[in-house]
Design an enzyme around this catalytic site. Structure first.
Site, PDB file in Angstrom:
ATOM      1  N   GLY A 106      46.497 -15.520  16.093  1.00 39.66           N
ATOM      2  CA  GLY A 106      47.709 -16.104  15.513  1.00 39.66           C
ATOM      3  C   GLY A 106      47.426 -17.306  14.639  1.00 39.66           C
ATOM      4  O   GLY A 106      48.325 -17.817  13.980  1.00 39.66           O
ATOM      5  N   VAL A 107      46.187 -17.770  14.598  1.00 43.36           N
ATOM      6  CA  VAL A 107      45.710 -18.874  13.774  1.00 43.36           C
ATOM      7  C   VAL A 107      46.689 -20.055  13.689  1.00 43.36           C
ATOM      8  O   VAL A 107      46.776 -20.717  12.666  1.00 43.36           O
ATOM      9  CB  VAL A 107      45.273 -18.424  12.350  1.00 43.36           C
ATOM     10  CG1 VAL A 107      44.217 -17.347  12.432  1.00 43.36           C
ATOM     11  CG2 VAL A 107      46.440 -17.919  11.509  1.00 43.36           C
ATOM     12  N   CYS A 108      47.372 -20.335  14.766  1.00 46.95           N
ATOM     13  CA  CYS A 108      48.254 -21.516  14.805  1.00 46.95           C
ATOM     14  C   CYS A 108      49.315 -21.481  13.726  1.00 46.95           C
ATOM     15  O   CYS A 108      49.659 -22.517  13.149  1.00 46.95           O
ATOM     16  CB  CYS A 108      47.447 -22.803  14.644  1.00 46.95           C
ATOM     17  SG  CYS A 108      47.132 -23.598  16.205  1.00 46.95           S
ATOM     18  N   ASN A 109      49.791 -20.282  13.392  1.00 48.48           N
ATOM     19  CA  ASN A 109      50.810 -20.208  12.351  1.00 48.48           C
ATOM     20  C   ASN A 109      51.883 -19.198  12.762  1.00 48.48           C
ATOM     21  O   ASN A 109      51.951 -18.089  12.231  1.00 48.48           O
ATOM     22  CB  ASN A 109      50.150 -19.814  11.018  1.00 48.48           C
ATOM     23  CG  ASN A 109      51.042 -20.154   9.856  1.00 48.48           C
ATOM     24  OD1 ASN A 109      52.235 -19.842   9.872  1.00 48.48           O
ATOM     25  ND2 ASN A 109      50.498 -20.810   8.858  1.00 48.48           N
TER      26      ASN A 109
END
Ligand SMILES: *Cc1c(COP(=O)(O)O)cnc(C)c1O
Length: 803
Positions: free
Chosen positions: A387-390
């Site tokens: 989710g790459v912090c997004n």
């Protein structure tokens, strides 16, 4: 950058890479959006600086202290110049990282007496999203909604509170950039006169590979946050740049720490005087990260020496990202299908050097991110997946609705877990991001890696692509129904909608039930016919199960209730109080009872029975799961044996009908089996019988089937089916459905009559039991995993072939 120019730059990087970046040897680093590797020159320069000078804490008159003070002041200026920011117009506040800069702004605005309202862009990093918890009101905006705002229509109304708008200059998920001009446009927008609008630009991803030009203070954002380790690799330090015009935003900030005050009075009176000359003096609590700031000096030097300028880095990385993008896009399976589904915009569109994508096999099934990452790691590729912090960027790229994300969460999905393909959709992305020292060979090696491991040249012979049969067929699906709440009304699946089929049955079928508060029995229409007047509706747009009660009701009570489809643990009663097992069909089960009195009272009022709503989601264990009990009946074995003579049946060796009756098939709260099918021809035959007896025909709805089949050549041929092919999928028949008096309840009115049970008893009784309709279950296709196997669906109109 023209290709030749980039090739020149590339050659230079290749030649100094072994010296400067020894840790890159043998590996391909494609995670610049995470951090940049640091160069040996930088570490040497820093080590020399630290060992050649004595740096003290900048709070006294000693020469060591003064040296720190003056060097730090120089670095402040250098950083501002790095971004073309005039020190008369901007101040720089050193912080731990971009996130700390964001928190500092949020903390200050929260302290304003009436607080602040907050709008953030959908592609914001988690660190920006979190600010909403400090705001009075908050909204998440997509590009279109921002445009509406810029045109003068505020998304937050006109509460008169200061408003903060935050957005990423470049998405860390897919690299897409958003205009820097938004800040000034918003400042000029018609409504901004009355309420103060501040803009926070998250430049953390942008500045790692691009220049940021704050030359013009009128158009610049009020606050800019960034992390230096993403540009230089070292030091671990961030900055908050503040337009001096917007300094008033910090006027209400309450906390003060060492170094930020001119005087503090503690005894008897409590008073303090904050430092007043520079904003950074008020905001930098405690001892400055002296050595980190000094390292920045070295970092700026070395970066310039190695790469020339950020503009050159930008040109090089955009050349590389075009190459990566084109390379991944051109990969095709033997059947011509694309291997990569790319979410990043084409680099010719406004975007940074990031390619976010997912991989599919030749049958269209998604490849698990975890698997890709494992293999990439073995092969020494450094990429990021997930989710790459997004959260907003991922949701919009992958088409995930909030309820789906919460459902995934409830069914065990967490950030950075292996379970990354859920309900046929990926839950994250593969992200490759390029930086200053990336080379053409890095890009080519990564493309080769994807080609080597994920491109399927020729199709495996066993994988005959299942094709949805929409051609000529006599039998078709006439209707699909699910009954979200056991024994309550049905939900009709609309034409053209693909409905998921699971091992447990059709998606959302009998996932909820009503449990008697006293006896813990799961309520049934057999005893409470008015349950048919409770009508659930699956509203995927809002992520809710909307339940209406259409029967008579006394008092001023609500007729409609909305239950979230997601399984937020908060909505359920704590496990301890719900631990008494409920009973369904004589079986103990453990369902999750809802805590909300509003929800439970709705059902209690509708039925006049003290009950609670409970959920029995798929994937449970122990008493939170059940098994099918259906099996072929004797009369069916006869029919199967005679199947050669049964019209509508395909010839072919029938598989032994009860060979798999021992297999445990999971079900939710249906009585006996995953899916119940009926044939309209049989309903017609039954109605003929009913008419002959002078009674009123019944609707097919009384049988509460999931799948209604039309076009069957004769009534009751379903008795002889052992399997069905529906659309692209195979189903196995699990035996005829034994019937009770519940079929006598009119599902529209909840009135009871004698029919169809009397006529059924006359025509459909075998060994003393009455049967109508047939149980079945979904059988996944053998062979390779295809998109259909990952997410099997059926729809109204699908062809039905007995097998
Ligand atoms: C990395 C990143 C952040 C967070 O940076 P920290 O250094 O972890 O505070 C925020 N936004 C974007 C766009 C980023 O890329």
């Amino acid at each position: 950058m023209a290709a030749e120019e980039s090739v020149g730059y590339n050659a230079a990087v290749e030649s100094f890479r072994d010296n400067e970046y020894p840790m890159l040897q043998g590996s391909v680093y494609l995670d610049h959006a995470g951090t940049t590797p640091y160069s040996k020159s930088l570490m040497d320069r820093f080590a020399h600086d630290m060992t050649a000078h004595l740096f003290g804490n900048p709070h006294s008159a000693s020469s060591s202290s003064q040296l720190s003070t003056s060097r730090i002041e120089d670095v402040r200026l250098r950083v501002l110049q790095f971004f073309n920011a005039d020190p008369n117009e901007f101040d720089i506040v050193f912080v731990a990282n971009a996130t700390a800069g964001i928190k500092l702004v949020a903390e200050a605005l929260r302290a304003i007496p009436d607080g602040f309202d907050y709008a953030y862009h959908q592609s914001s990093h988690t660190s920006l999203v979190g600010v909403r918890e400090e705001a009075r009101n908050s909204v998440c905006l997509d590009d279109q909604q921002v445009a509406t705002w810029l045109a003068g229509d505020s998304p937050l109304g006109h509460a008169g509170r200061p408003t903060l708008f935050a957005y990423p200059a470049q998405s860390n998920m897919d690299g897409r950039r958003r205009p820097l001009s938004w800040a000034s446009q918003l400042r000029r927008s018609t409504n901004s006169g009355r309420t103060k609008i501040y803009t926070l630009l998250d430049a953390a991803a942008l500045v790692s590979s691009s220049p940021l030009d704050l030359r013009c203070p009128e158009t610049a954002p009020d606050f800019v946050v960034l992390s230096f380790y993403k540009i230089f690799g070292f030091p671990d330090l961030g900055a908050l740049l503040v337009r001096r015009e917007a300094e008033d935003a910090f006027n209400s900030r309450r906390y003060f720490g060492g170094g930020t005050v001119d005087m503090v009075v503690c005894t008897k009176e409590q008073w303090h005087a904050p430092k007043a000359q520079f904003l950074h003096e008020r905001l930098e609590d405690g001892t400055l990260p002296i050595h980190n700031i000094l390292a920045l000096d070295a970092a700026l030097d070395v970066h310039q020496q190695l790469f020339g300028s950020m503009a050159k880095v930008a040109a090089h990385t955009s050349f590389l990202s075009q190459r990566l993008h084109d390379g991944l896009r051109s990969l095709r399976h033997g059947n011509g299908d694309a291997v990569c589904t790319i979410y990043s915009p084409d680099p010719t569109v406004c975007s940074g050097p990031i390619v976010a994508f997912n991989i599919r096999n030749s049958l269209g099934a998604w490849i698990s991110l975890g698997e890709v990452e494992k293999l990439a790691t073995l092969k020494n590729f450094h990429i990021r997946t997930g989710g790459v912090c997004n959260p907003g960027g991922i949701a919009s790229a992958l088409g995930l609705e909030p309820w789906e994300m919460k459902r995934n969460f409830s069914s065990g999905f967490r950030c950075a877990t292996e379970n990354d393909i859920m309900a046929g959709k990926p839950t994250g992305v593969i992200r490759a991001s390029l930086g200053a020292m990336s080379t053409i060979s890095d890009v080519d090696r990564f493309i080769d890696f994807v080609r080597e491991f994920y491109v399927e040249k020729c199709l495996p012979r066993t994988n005959v692509q299942p094709v949805r049969d929409e051609g000529h067929a006599d039998m078709r699906i006439h209707g699909i129904h699910v009954y979200p709440i056991k024994s309550c009304g049905g939900f009709e699946v609309a034409r053209g909608v693909d409905w998921e089929v699971r091992a447990e049955g059709l998606a959302w079928d009998r996932e909820w039930c009503l449990v008697h508060r006293g006896s813990s029995q799961v309520l049934s229409q057999k005893r409470y016919p008015q349950m048919s007047l409770i009508r659930p509706y699956l509203d995927f747009q809002h992520g809710e199960l909307v339940v209406r009660y259409v029967g008579p009701i006394s008092g001023n009570v609500s007729r409609e209730i909305r239950v979230p489809l997601s399984q937020n643990p908060k909505v359920f009663q704590p496990h301890a109080s719900a631990s008494r097992p409920s009973r369904v069909c004589g079986e103990d089960i453990q369902a999750q009872a809802y805590a909300s009195p509003e929800i439970n009272n709705f059902f209690t009022n509708a039925l006049g029975v003290a009950c609670v709503l409970a959920r029995f989601p798929p994937g449970g264990h122990g008493k939170s799961m059940r098994h099918a009990k259906a099996h072929l009946q004797k009369h069916q074995l006869l029919a199967v044996r005679n199947r050669a003579t049964i019209p509508g049946a395909f010839p072919g060796p029938p598989s032994p009908p009860d060979s798999d009756s021992e297999i445990d098939r999971p079900i939710l709260l249906s009585n006996e089996s995953p899916i119940l099918a009926i044939s309209l021809a049989s309903v017609d035959a039954l109605n003929e019988e009913i008419r002959r007896n002078g009674a009123k025909e019944v609707s097919p709805a009384v049988f509460r089937a999931n799948v209604v089949v039309s076009g069957s050549p004769e009534p009751y041929v379903e008795d002889g089916w052992t399997g069905l092919r529906i659309g692209r999928h195979n189903f196995r028949m699990l035996g005829a459905c034994r019937r009770c008096h519940m079929v006598c309840i009119n599902q529209e009115t909840a009135e009871k009559s004698e029919e169809p049970f009397v006529s059924l008893s006359r025509t459909r009784r075998f060994e003393g039991k009455v049967f109508f309709g047939t149980h079945m279950c979904y059988c996944p296709e053998g062979g390779g995993i295809s998109r259909d196997v990952q997410f099997p669906t059926i729809r109204v109109g699908d062809a039905v072939h007995p097998s």
